[in-house]
Design a protein around this motif. Structure first.
Motif, PDB file in Angstrom:
ATOM      1  N   LEU A   1      81.565 -32.153  94.106  1.00 57.78           N
ATOM      2  CA  LEU A   1      82.875 -32.422  93.603  1.00 57.78           C
ATOM      3  C   LEU A   1      83.772 -33.216  94.299  1.00 57.78           C
ATOM      4  O   LEU A   1      84.648 -34.051  93.343  1.00 57.78           O
ATOM      5  N   THR A   2      83.362 -33.594  95.416  1.00 56.38           N
ATOM      6  CA  THR A   2      84.319 -34.817  95.914  1.00 56.38           C
ATOM      7  C   THR A   2      83.744 -36.260  95.344  1.00 56.38           C
ATOM      8  O   THR A   2      84.503 -37.028  95.272  1.00 56.38           O
TER       9      THR A   2
ATOM     10  N   ARG B   1      85.240 -36.679  92.070  1.00 53.89           N
ATOM     11  CA  ARG B   1      86.756 -36.952  92.068  1.00 53.89           C
ATOM     12  C   ARG B   1      86.869 -38.596  92.237  1.00 53.89           C
ATOM     13  O   ARG B   1      87.738 -39.114  91.800  1.00 53.89           O
ATOM     14  N   GLY B   2      86.134 -39.073  93.302  1.00 53.61           N
ATOM     15  CA  GLY B   2      86.287 -40.547  93.542  1.00 53.61           C
ATOM     16  C   GLY B   2      84.977 -41.482  93.294  1.00 53.61           C
ATOM     17  O   GLY B   2      84.733 -42.351  94.119  1.00 53.61           O
TER      18      GLY B   2
END
Length: 112
Positions: free
Chosen positions: A102-103, A106-107
């Motif tokens: 998920l991180t 996000r980026g």
């Protein structure tokens, strides 16, 4: 005088009012339900272990260009498989693997 179809006490009761047929049926049902529970648990566990890899491919892989995907996805998949490897505290590592994906999602473009 009334006649009943059911005798007042069954002469062949073994334990707790049940005969051998009742106990055999209950044992068979318990055994069958235990096997079904084990199979269901194994299928669900395998399906849940595939979720982070699918999320990595869908959320992260589709946001990258083809060249960046070919360069970065093998490294990220290796890190993900390291996090999902069998061992103690697997449920914590599973949550850490989900957080990792998920991180990344996000980026993704920043990291690429």
């Amino acid at each position: 005088m009334r006649y009943s179809m059911v005798p007042p006490a069954a002469p062949h009761t073994v334990l707790l009012g049940e005969d051998l047929t009742g106990w055999r049926t209950a044992l068979l049902a318990a055994l069958l339900s235990a096997v079904l529970l084990d199979l269901t648990t194994a299928v669900v566990r395998d399906a849940l272990l595939r979720v982070p890899g699918l999320l990595l491919t869908l959320l992260v892989g589709l946001r990258l260009t083809r060249s960046a995907r070919l360069r970065l996805l093998p490294r990220w998949r290796a890190e993900l498989s390291r996090r999902l490897a069998p061992g103690p505290h697997r449920h914590r590592r599973y949550l850490a693997a989900l957080w990792f994906v998920l991180t990344l999602a996000r980026g993704t473009r920043r990291r690429a």
